[in-house]
Design a protein around this motif. Sequence first.
Motif, PDB file in Angstrom:
ATOM      1  N   VAL A   1     -10.537 -33.148 -34.867  1.00 36.12           N
ATOM      2  CA  VAL A   1     -11.435 -31.835 -34.357  1.00 36.12           C
ATOM      3  C   VAL A   1     -12.584 -31.794 -35.582  1.00 36.12           C
ATOM      4  O   VAL A   1     -12.434 -32.072 -36.446  1.00 36.12           O
ATOM      5  CB  VAL A   1     -10.589 -30.483 -34.744  1.00 36.12           C
ATOM      6  CG1 VAL A   1     -11.092 -29.521 -34.575  1.00 36.12           C
ATOM      7  CG2 VAL A   1      -9.311 -30.477 -33.831  1.00 36.12           C
TER       8      VAL A   1
ATOM      9  N   GLY B   1      -3.562 -27.039 -28.029  1.00 38.78           N
ATOM     10  CA  GLY B   1      -3.660 -25.728 -28.596  1.00 38.78           C
ATOM     11  C   GLY B   1      -2.703 -24.859 -27.989  1.00 38.78           C
ATOM     12  O   GLY B   1      -1.980 -23.882 -28.606  1.00 38.78           O
TER      13      GLY B   1
ATOM     14  N   ARG C   1      -6.290 -25.407 -31.528  1.00 41.58           N
ATOM     15  CA  ARG C   1      -5.884 -26.874 -31.470  1.00 41.58           C
ATOM     16  C   ARG C   1      -4.856 -27.168 -32.028  1.00 41.58           C
ATOM     17  O   ARG C   1      -4.082 -26.518 -32.969  1.00 41.58           O
ATOM     18  CB  ARG C   1      -7.109 -27.563 -32.284  1.00 41.58           C
ATOM     19  CG  ARG C   1      -8.694 -27.633 -31.382  1.00 41.58           C
ATOM     20  CD  ARG C   1      -8.474 -28.322 -30.078  1.00 41.58           C
ATOM     21  NE  ARG C   1      -9.883 -28.535 -29.496  1.00 41.58           N
ATOM     22  CZ  ARG C   1     -10.230 -27.447 -28.510  1.00 41.58           C
ATOM     23  NH1 ARG C   1      -9.557 -26.521 -28.393  1.00 41.58           N
ATOM     24  NH2 ARG C   1     -11.566 -27.586 -28.173  1.00 41.58           N
TER      25      ARG C   1
ATOM     26  N   GLU D   1     -13.531 -34.076 -29.012  1.00 41.82           N
ATOM     27  CA  GLU D   1     -12.716 -35.011 -29.780  1.00 41.82           C
ATOM     28  C   GLU D   1     -13.082 -36.176 -29.722  1.00 41.82           C
ATOM     29  O   GLU D   1     -13.469 -37.137 -31.086  1.00 41.82           O
ATOM     30  CB  GLU D   1     -11.274 -35.118 -29.107  1.00 41.82           C
ATOM     31  CG  GLU D   1     -10.436 -33.663 -29.132  1.00 41.82           C
ATOM     32  CD  GLU D   1     -10.592 -33.017 -28.030  1.00 41.82           C
ATOM     33  OE1 GLU D   1     -11.597 -32.958 -27.120  1.00 41.82           O
ATOM     34  OE2 GLU D   1      -9.761 -31.811 -27.934  1.00 41.82           O
TER      35      GLU D   1
ATOM     36  N   GLY E   1      -7.470 -31.373 -26.152  1.00 40.76           N
ATOM     37  CA  GLY E   1      -7.573 -30.701 -27.420  1.00 40.76           C
ATOM     38  C   GLY E   1      -7.196 -29.317 -27.177  1.00 40.76           C
ATOM     39  O   GLY E   1      -6.107 -28.572 -28.084  1.00 40.76           O
TER      40      GLY E   1
ATOM     41  N   THR F   1      -5.522 -37.568 -29.610  1.00 44.08           N
ATOM     42  CA  THR F   1      -5.928 -36.442 -28.596  1.00 44.08           C
ATOM     43  C   THR F   1      -6.962 -37.008 -27.942  1.00 44.08           C
ATOM     44  O   THR F   1      -7.827 -37.728 -28.588  1.00 44.08           O
ATOM     45  CB  THR F   1      -6.308 -35.306 -29.376  1.00 44.08           C
ATOM     46  OG1 THR F   1      -7.078 -35.304 -30.018  1.00 44.08           O
ATOM     47  CG2 THR F   1      -4.795 -34.482 -29.778  1.00 44.08           C
TER      48      THR F   1
END
Length: 709
Positions: free
Chosen positions: A677, A455, A672, A693, A451, A446
């Motif tokens: 993370v 999500g 996310r 990230e 991120g 990612t």
Amino acid sequence: MPHHSAQPSSLRLLILLVCWFAGFSHGHAQDSLDRKYVTPSLVADTAAIAPGKPFTVGVRLRMEPGWHVYWEFSGDSGAPPTINWELPDGFKAGPVQWPLPSAHMDEGDMLTYVYENDVLLMFEITPPASLPPGELTLKGHLRWLVCEKICVPGQGDVELKLASGEAAPANAELFAQWRAQLPKTTGAPFQVKWDRSKASEFSLRIEGLPKEFKAEFFPLPLKGAKPAHPKSSDVADDGGRTITFPIEEGAAPNLAWRGVLATAKGSAPREGWLIEASSGADAPASVQTSAPATNTAKSGTGLLAILWSAFLGGLILNLMPCVLPVIALKIFGFVQQAGEEPRRVFRLGLAFVGGVFAFFLGLATLITVLRANGVGLNWGFQFQNATILAALIALVFVFGLNLLGVFEIALSGGTASTLSQLSSREGYSGAFLHGMFTTLLGTSCTAPFLGAVLGLAFVAPTHVVFMIFAAIAAGMSLPYFLLTANPAWMRFLPKPGAWMERLKQLMGFIMLGVVVWLLGVLGQSRGVDALIAVSSFLLVLGVACWIYGAFGGRIVSWLAIVIVVGAGYLVFLDGKLSAAKKPVAGSEPATKDGIAWQPWSAARVAEAAKQGQPVFIDFTADWCLNCKYNEKFVLETEPVRAALKKKNVLTLKADWTNGDPEITAVLKKIGRAGVPVYVIHPPGNADPILLPEILTQTALLAELDRLKN
């Protein structure tokens, strides 16, 4: 690749081999464990079917103790049961009638609305005006998601035979019990006043309900909107109380919220009412039972910001380490195209861009289809499934052998003469598949901006999902589009020559390096046995590629390839991946002067919070190159280690290599859908801190420095 005209055909061979290999995977989700956690059955409130007279059937789901299935709005996670009816000609089934659910709080602060132990989902069935004599069979295919500490998707068939004739009551006590749990559509014996003036929340003020009664509201959100966890005020002496729901998604004032309000006194059975806020000025609860309205008030500015972030994330994805090896191949292709006719170069660029868009839009389609059937996906899901991962390894391996010259498509003399001018050109189908292949490997990373967008993409309405993935595809493919749209820029690339053959071979070794990396991921996630099995199959696959390269595409050669690959699969892979044991996760003791990582669990985080200890969580996976880069060059550095030690930070590693469902739920809660993370939980009840990230030492040290000693 020695000749670009060979690339499309070689890629077709590669795809056929991998698809043939992947086609052997099988199994049922509910049977992934040895036990059945849900027992379905079908019952009716009549012993016979009278022509034209509606009756009620109930799908009964009995769960093992501690397990639950979901209500029509499942909450923070989960998916409701679904049924596909197979009824006799002329029969019609009405919508499902949902009894009152229970609010269930899972670890990780996940609020869901569920049924535990037993539930009867009722449907009104209307038969035609005339019926044939004898028995009639009602059938249905069920799908459900049942959860306890883990979630197991399941499916099953139910069947009920009823004779045609004069209706006679049956199962009266059972249906009376569950009909009493259906929300009423008549006016409630108390007042409900809505406050929908704020975009960030809505609330219900309940008046006229005696103080000793408990009240719960189960929301039925609009499409595109999602409420967060409710907050209830203290009950006043006159029984008045307020239930407030912050709005997590689709925030806008004056939305027409609806839901079920349930009340109960002590241990007495609950009663429920379906209530709905009017679309205009607030008024007492209405009793309309129409389907939820579509949310047309979603902020356009908010959506544009999301799409812009998706575009930037896709653009930056080109610089991630998981994509760079494949981009090198594309640059090699540009060098080969540099002297070609500009319009053809542009069309090849469009084909490559088409491959990128096809992959992302295909992924969006897969997400929406599986989500509709109660199954969820996440970013990088292909690296969490041993069979898909093995197929991906085989794909990259064959690609590498092609670059090293082990095989290429050999043409007959006449055909070769006719197509000699095309021998150095990349075909459109090859460029298209190259675009898809680049994106396939890119999903192990990612990038910045992606991120939070990802999500959202995995839970957003269908049209938003497609818009987000199209924006990511546009960002990722923009450099290739610009370079091929302006072929004059290619003059800055080296001139074609003999060096290209050496570069192509070097790219082949890069691809084999990717294979080694993926084999390492497989070994970490599935153990040594799986690693040996796939490595052995790769040797057989290499022999098959050599046969094709040495003896061409004759019938005998193809027969030998099928026999070799088939035998290799049966000997080395058949049943081996599903039987392979995952390595047992344990704590990671610190190396000399290293970080003392411990396995993540919600209980560890909660315990640290009670003790006032800060927590740093590294959500990572063995297949995530960004994660490994951050671990080596940011986390495991002396300044960071010293800061963690100084602040007495508990360091937890959440290993998502195999798609742990608990970790997936936590990632979903913080918005996310992939790794890496990084989260810091300050001491006390302060809100968690979500780090970028692409982690930098400066950013991490700054956040650690703000923690209290």
